[in-house]
Design a protein around this motif. Sequence first.
Motif, PDB file in Angstrom:
ATOM      1  N   VAL B  41      17.186  35.887 -22.767  1.00 56.78           N
ATOM      2  CA  VAL B  41      16.982  36.939 -21.777  1.00 56.78           C
ATOM      3  C   VAL B  41      17.677  38.228 -22.208  1.00 56.78           C
ATOM      4  O   VAL B  41      17.114  39.319 -22.122  1.00 56.78           O
ATOM      5  N   LEU B  42      18.903  38.087 -22.686  1.00 55.30           N
ATOM      6  CA  LEU B  42      19.628  39.272 -23.138  1.00 55.30           C
ATOM      7  C   LEU B  42      18.928  39.921 -24.319  1.00 55.30           C
ATOM      8  O   LEU B  42      18.926  41.145 -24.472  1.00 55.30           O
ATOM      9  N   ARG B  43      18.318  39.103 -25.133  1.00 55.81           N
ATOM     10  CA  ARG B  43      17.623  39.644 -26.290  1.00 55.81           C
ATOM     11  C   ARG B  43      16.369  40.398 -25.875  1.00 55.81           C
ATOM     12  O   ARG B  43      16.093  41.488 -26.366  1.00 55.81           O
ATOM     13  N   GLU B  44      15.627  39.818 -24.947  1.00 57.34           N
ATOM     14  CA  GLU B  44      14.362  40.440 -24.555  1.00 57.34           C
ATOM     15  C   GLU B  44      14.577  41.741 -23.792  1.00 57.34           C
ATOM     16  O   GLU B  44      13.828  42.695 -23.972  1.00 57.34           O
ATOM     17  N   SER B  45      15.581  41.739 -22.929  1.00 64.51           N
ATOM     18  CA  SER B  45      15.950  43.015 -22.344  1.00 64.51           C
ATOM     19  C   SER B  45      16.892  43.701 -23.319  1.00 64.51           C
ATOM     20  O   SER B  45      18.039  43.314 -23.467  1.00 64.51           O
ATOM     21  N   GLY B  46      16.425  44.697 -24.000  1.00 64.32           N
ATOM     22  CA  GLY B  46      17.283  45.361 -24.966  1.00 64.32           C
ATOM     23  C   GLY B  46      18.521  45.932 -24.308  1.00 64.32           C
ATOM     24  O   GLY B  46      19.596  45.965 -24.887  1.00 64.32           O
ATOM     25  N   ASP B  47      18.393  46.346 -23.064  1.00 65.90           N
ATOM     26  CA  ASP B  47      19.498  46.972 -22.361  1.00 65.90           C
ATOM     27  C   ASP B  47      20.466  45.936 -21.819  1.00 65.90           C
ATOM     28  O   ASP B  47      20.130  44.766 -21.702  1.00 65.90           O
ATOM     29  N   PRO B  48      21.657  46.391 -21.479  1.00 64.61           N
ATOM     30  CA  PRO B  48      22.618  45.512 -20.803  1.00 64.61           C
ATOM     31  C   PRO B  48      22.057  45.028 -19.469  1.00 64.61           C
ATOM     32  O   PRO B  48      21.269  45.732 -18.827  1.00 64.61           O
ATOM     33  N   VAL B  49      22.461  43.841 -19.076  1.00 65.17           N
ATOM     34  CA  VAL B  49      21.958  43.257 -17.840  1.00 65.17           C
ATOM     35  C   VAL B  49      23.129  42.923 -16.935  1.00 65.17           C
ATOM     36  O   VAL B  49      24.149  42.416 -17.400  1.00 65.17           O
ATOM     37  N   ASN B  52      24.018  39.554 -11.457  1.00 64.27           N
ATOM     38  CA  ASN B  52      23.041  38.963 -10.545  1.00 64.27           C
ATOM     39  C   ASN B  52      21.616  39.180 -11.005  1.00 64.27           C
ATOM     40  O   ASN B  52      20.724  38.381 -10.687  1.00 64.27           O
ATOM     41  N   ASP B  53      21.415  40.241 -11.769  1.00 68.91           N
ATOM     42  CA  ASP B  53      20.124  40.464 -12.396  1.00 68.91           C
ATOM     43  C   ASP B  53      19.806  39.315 -13.340  1.00 68.91           C
ATOM     44  O   ASP B  53      18.738  38.703 -13.308  1.00 68.91           O
ATOM     45  N   LEU B  54      20.800  39.029 -14.156  1.00 69.68           N
ATOM     46  CA  LEU B  54      20.698  37.914 -15.091  1.00 69.68           C
ATOM     47  C   LEU B  54      20.434  36.604 -14.350  1.00 69.68           C
ATOM     48  O   LEU B  54      19.616  35.784 -14.758  1.00 69.68           O
ATOM     49  N   ARG B  55      21.119  36.451 -13.256  1.00 70.46           N
ATOM     50  CA  ARG B  55      20.989  35.219 -12.499  1.00 70.46           C
ATOM     51  C   ARG B  55      19.570  35.057 -11.953  1.00 70.46           C
ATOM     52  O   ARG B  55      19.004  33.978 -11.962  1.00 70.46           O
ATOM     53  N   ARG B  56      19.012  36.147 -11.487  1.00 73.79           N
ATOM     54  CA  ARG B  56      17.653  36.088 -10.970  1.00 73.79           C
ATOM     55  C   ARG B  56      16.669  35.757 -12.078  1.00 73.79           C
ATOM     56  O   ARG B  56      15.738  34.965 -11.885  1.00 73.79           O
TER      57      ARG B  56
END
Lengths: 139, 139
Positions: B41-49, B52-56
């Motif tokens: 997920v962190l890789r696909e979103s190039g930006d910082p996450v 709770n965004d990550l959790r969703r």
Amino acid sequence: MDTACDWEPSPNLVESYLHHCPAREVLSVLADKWVLLVLGVLRESGDPVRFNDLRRRLDGITQKMLTKTLRGLERDGLVRRDVYPTVPPRVEYSLSELGASLGELSHAMGRWSEQHHTEILSAREDFDARTARTPAPLR
Amino acid sequence: MDTACDWEPSPNLVESYLHHCPAREVLSVLADKWVLLVLGVLRESGDPVRFNDLRRRLDGITQKMLTKTLRGLERDGLVRRDVYPTVPPRVEYSLSELGASLGELSHAMGRWSEQHHTEILSAREDFDARTARTPAPLR
DNA sequence: CGGGATCCTAACCGATACTG
DNA sequence: CAGTATCGGTTAGGATCCCG
């Protein structure tokens, strides 16, 4: 692409299979302490490997876990199990074609570990040192 | 190659690090239900996450496990954690350079899952059907 | 919002004993 | 040799509550 799952593949691959999709289950196969190691040993020995031979080469694994791991891999079609009903019995394990392709990936993982473990270990030390005596970071 | 471990690398990579060697520990990092997914997920979103965004986006993970996973990844230097002490607080996670390189591998794993999950699933069905009603295979 | 602290259950997994 | 079966300790990990 023809599974009974309403699920779109790329480009956001991870997010797509996050929600109860088959690929997620497959990924969880790898989330196992021994799977990558078993695949690695079977890969490195091109020939089939017998059970206890495998067990010796996977130093530390119990026969229970080896059995369980191998059953799982066999069930997933990654490992072939050939039984020769001699006395004493002889059971040989080898990678299927599918398992071999996954073996390449697991090997890549192993190489990555080999190349970067020092960075990880030093990062750990830094982190531990930083968090150990820093309940109040800025004084 | 400069670790305090009497340990020879290639060519038999797996067997070499099987015996209490650092790389084995590193490999065990990957043997986790969530690590590959978080990295993905962190890789696909190039930006910082944000947390709770990550959790969703990691549907199904509890905050406890997400916290634990992220702490581990941060400790290993794979994930960067940036805290903005605003109100409400804002914590952003992103891949470090090291984590990004591992992210490529995890992406390869994801792609492999995507490509082969049908084979695995059908192999499972075959296996289950075969073993279900075959206590005595040859009659 | 981003966690930490508890409680509690299911599973994992090692050790041991037994079998074809 | 290549397992299966059982017991029991440890842990993973979900649910819940709380706090800065």
